[in-house]
Scaffold this active site. Structure first.
Site, PDB file in Angstrom:
ATOM      1  N   HIS A 153      37.492  31.280  50.321  1.00  0.00           N
ATOM      2  CA  HIS A 153      36.689  32.323  49.673  1.00  0.00           C
ATOM      3  C   HIS A 153      36.094  31.763  48.386  1.00  0.00           C
ATOM      4  O   HIS A 153      34.894  31.878  48.128  1.00  0.00           O
ATOM      5  CB  HIS A 153      37.577  33.528  49.409  1.00  0.00           C
ATOM      6  CG  HIS A 153      36.879  34.685  48.776  1.00  0.00           C
ATOM      7  ND1 HIS A 153      35.924  35.435  49.447  1.00  0.00           N
ATOM      8  CD2 HIS A 153      37.007  35.247  47.543  1.00  0.00           C
ATOM      9  CE1 HIS A 153      35.494  36.399  48.649  1.00  0.00           C
ATOM     10  NE2 HIS A 153      36.127  36.308  47.485  1.00  0.00           N
ATOM     11  N   HIS A 203      41.753  34.635  41.861  1.00  0.00           N
ATOM     12  CA  HIS A 203      40.509  33.863  41.813  1.00  0.00           C
ATOM     13  C   HIS A 203      39.568  34.468  40.782  1.00  0.00           C
ATOM     14  O   HIS A 203      39.852  35.517  40.211  1.00  0.00           O
ATOM     15  CB  HIS A 203      39.857  33.751  43.192  1.00  0.00           C
ATOM     16  CG  HIS A 203      39.361  35.037  43.772  1.00  0.00           C
ATOM     17  ND1 HIS A 203      40.197  36.051  44.194  1.00  0.00           N
ATOM     18  CD2 HIS A 203      38.095  35.486  44.012  1.00  0.00           C
ATOM     19  CE1 HIS A 203      39.476  37.053  44.676  1.00  0.00           C
ATOM     20  NE2 HIS A 203      38.194  36.732  44.573  1.00  0.00           N
ATOM     21  N   HIS A 248      41.409  44.562  48.834  1.00  0.00           N
ATOM     22  CA  HIS A 248      40.345  45.517  49.182  1.00  0.00           C
ATOM     23  C   HIS A 248      40.771  46.412  50.339  1.00  0.00           C
ATOM     24  O   HIS A 248      41.559  46.012  51.201  1.00  0.00           O
ATOM     25  CB  HIS A 248      39.064  44.784  49.582  1.00  0.00           C
ATOM     26  CG  HIS A 248      38.381  44.076  48.462  1.00  0.00           C
ATOM     27  ND1 HIS A 248      37.450  44.677  47.654  1.00  0.00           N
ATOM     28  CD2 HIS A 248      38.508  42.803  48.003  1.00  0.00           C
ATOM     29  CE1 HIS A 248      37.018  43.810  46.760  1.00  0.00           C
ATOM     30  NE2 HIS A 248      37.653  42.663  46.955  1.00  0.00           N
ATOM     31  N   ASP A 298      41.524  37.704  48.131  1.00  0.00           N
ATOM     32  CA  ASP A 298      40.436  37.879  49.098  1.00  0.00           C
ATOM     33  C   ASP A 298      40.468  36.790  50.170  1.00  0.00           C
ATOM     34  O   ASP A 298      39.440  36.482  50.773  1.00  0.00           O
ATOM     35  CB  ASP A 298      39.083  37.844  48.391  1.00  0.00           C
ATOM     36  CG  ASP A 298      38.788  39.125  47.623  1.00  0.00           C
ATOM     37  OD1 ASP A 298      39.623  40.042  47.630  1.00  0.00           O
ATOM     38  OD2 ASP A 298      37.719  39.194  46.984  1.00  0.00           O
ATOM     39  N   ASP A 348      35.264  41.124  40.017  1.00  0.00           N
ATOM     40  CA  ASP A 348      36.008  42.327  40.406  1.00  0.00           C
ATOM     41  C   ASP A 348      37.514  42.078  40.463  1.00  0.00           C
ATOM     42  O   ASP A 348      38.291  42.986  40.778  1.00  0.00           O
ATOM     43  CB  ASP A 348      35.504  42.888  41.741  1.00  0.00           C
ATOM     44  CG  ASP A 348      35.701  41.943  42.910  1.00  0.00           C
ATOM     45  OD1 ASP A 348      35.536  40.718  42.734  1.00  0.00           O
ATOM     46  OD2 ASP A 348      36.016  42.414  44.016  1.00  0.00           O
ATOM     47  N   HIS A 349      37.932  40.864  40.104  1.00  0.00           N
ATOM     48  CA  HIS A 349      39.357  40.536  40.013  1.00  0.00           C
ATOM     49  C   HIS A 349      39.788  40.188  38.589  1.00  0.00           C
ATOM     50  O   HIS A 349      40.972  40.265  38.284  1.00  0.00           O
ATOM     51  CB  HIS A 349      39.698  39.375  40.949  1.00  0.00           C
ATOM     52  CG  HIS A 349      39.561  39.729  42.397  1.00  0.00           C
ATOM     53  ND1 HIS A 349      40.640  39.881  43.246  1.00  0.00           N
ATOM     54  CD2 HIS A 349      38.463  39.984  43.146  1.00  0.00           C
ATOM     55  CE1 HIS A 349      40.212  40.218  44.454  1.00  0.00           C
ATOM     56  NE2 HIS A 349      38.891  40.276  44.420  1.00  0.00           N
ATOM     57  N   HIS A 381      36.413  35.769  40.693  1.00  0.00           N
ATOM     58  CA  HIS A 381      35.364  36.777  40.852  1.00  0.00           C
ATOM     59  C   HIS A 381      35.577  37.958  39.903  1.00  0.00           C
ATOM     60  O   HIS A 381      36.711  38.360  39.647  1.00  0.00           O
ATOM     61  CB  HIS A 381      35.291  37.252  42.302  1.00  0.00           C
ATOM     62  CG  HIS A 381      34.670  36.242  43.215  1.00  0.00           C
ATOM     63  ND1 HIS A 381      34.797  36.289  44.580  1.00  0.00           N
ATOM     64  CD2 HIS A 381      33.903  35.145  42.955  1.00  0.00           C
ATOM     65  CE1 HIS A 381      34.142  35.283  45.119  1.00  0.00           C
ATOM     66  NE2 HIS A 381      33.595  34.575  44.162  1.00  0.00           N
TER      67      HIS A 381
END
Length: 258
Positions: free
Chosen positions: A112, A56, A170, A132, A60-61, A58
Site C-alpha cells: 500500500h 503508515h 476502514h 491498510d 487519514d492515519h 497517509h
C-alpha cells in the site's frame, strides 16, 4: 484486561482505542483525526493516553498525531521508512512495542505504501492491527509498492494463527465481499459471511474485527493458489496467470474497476 473499541473518523475510518482497565491507560492506532480521541478523553477524564501507534504515512492515519501528542504527551511509534509527524520511536521489522502490558511485534508489510508496518501481539490473545494492508475481505490499493510486495505482505499476515483478530483501518467489508463473491460465486463460507455483513451494515453496525482463519476462507487476495480464483483472474486478463503474484495483480486490477 485490554478492551478495544473503534472511534469512527471521516467517512469510513476507524481509530482503534485500546484500554487497560487495570491502569486506566490507553493507546490509539492510526488517529487520522484528533477530535474523536480528544472527545473520548474529555468524556473519560480518568483515562490517560500513553501511546500512539502508526502503520503508515497517509493523512487519514496521521492527521491527528501532532494535536494528540501536544494534548497528552503520548509517545508516537511509527515506521522508520516513512515520514511520520511527531514520531518518537522509529520502528523496523522485528522491533517490539510494549504498551498497556502488551508486546507488539512490528511486521513490515510494504505494498500500500513502501514503509507500511503492522502490529502483532500473540498474548494474551492474538491481535493484528493491519492498517491498510489487509482488510476484511480485501486488501489495500497499491499506491507505492508492487504486486509482488503486496502479495508477500498478505501471505505473511495470512500465516499468523487462524484465531488472530484482525483490526483494519476502514469499514470496507461489504464492498470487499461483494467483489469476493464475483471472484468465488460458489464459496459457501463467503456467501454466509456476505449475508452476515449485509445484516450488520443494514443495522449500521461495525463488521470488525475479522479473523485470519475467516480471511483465508473468504478473502480472494489470500486465495491466489485456489484453482477457481485463478480461473476468474484468467478470465479478467484474457490470458493465463502463471504465478500467484500474477493472479494477485489481476485481482487487484479487477477490484480497482469493480
Amino acid at each position: 484486561m485490554i478492551q478495544i473499541d473503534a472511534l469512527p473518523a471521516f467517512s469510513d475510518n476507524y481509530i482503534w482505542l485500546l484500554q487497560d482497565t487495570a491502569t486506566q491507560c490507553c493507546a490509539v492506532v492510526d488517529p487520522g483525526d484528533a477530535q474523536p480521541v480528544l472527545d473520548w478523553l474529555s468524556a473519560n477524564p480518568q483515562w490517560r493516553l500513553t501511546d500512539i501507534l502508526i502503520t503508515h504515512h497517509h493523512h487519514d492515519h496521521v492527521g491527528g498525531v501532532e494535536a494528540l501528542k501536544a494534548a497528552t504527551g503520548a509517545r508516537v511509534h511509527g515506521p522508520v521508512a516513512e515520514s511520520i509527524p511527531a514520531r518518537d520511536v522509529a520502528l523496523s521489522d522485528g522491533d517490539h512495542v510494549q504498551t498497556l502490558g502488551l508486546d507488539f511485534e512490528v511486521l513490515e508489510v510494504p505494498g500500500h505504501t513502501l514503509g507500511h508496518i503492522a502490529f502483532y501481539s500473540a498474548i494474551p490473545r492474538p491481535l493484528l492491527f493491519s492498517g491498510d494492508t489487509l482488510f476484511a475481505g480485501g486488501c489495500g490499493r497499491l499506491f507505492e509498492g508492487t504486486p509482488g510486495q503486496m502479495h508477500a505482505s498478505l501471505q505473511r499476515l495470512s500465516a499468523l494463527p487462524e484465531g488472530t483478530q484482525v483490526y483494519c483501518a476502514h469499514e470496507y467489508t461489504l464492498s470487499n465481499l461483494r467483489f469476493a463473491q464475483a471472484v468465488e460465486p460458489d464459496n459457501a463460507v463467503l456467501q454466509q459471511r456476505l449475508a452476515d455483513v449485509e445484516r450488520l451494515r443494514a443495522e449500521q453496525r461495525i463488521t470488525l474485527p475479522s479473523r485470519i482463519g475467516l480471511e483465508r476462507q473468504t478473502n480472494p487476495f489470500l486465495r491466489t493458489t485456489e484453482t477457481s480464483v485463478k480461473q476468474k483472474a484468467d478470465e479478467w486478463t484474457g490470458d493465463a496467470n502463471l504465478t500467484p503474484v500474477s493472479v494477485f495483480a489481476a485481482l487487484r486490477s479487477w477490484k480497482n474497476q469493480f
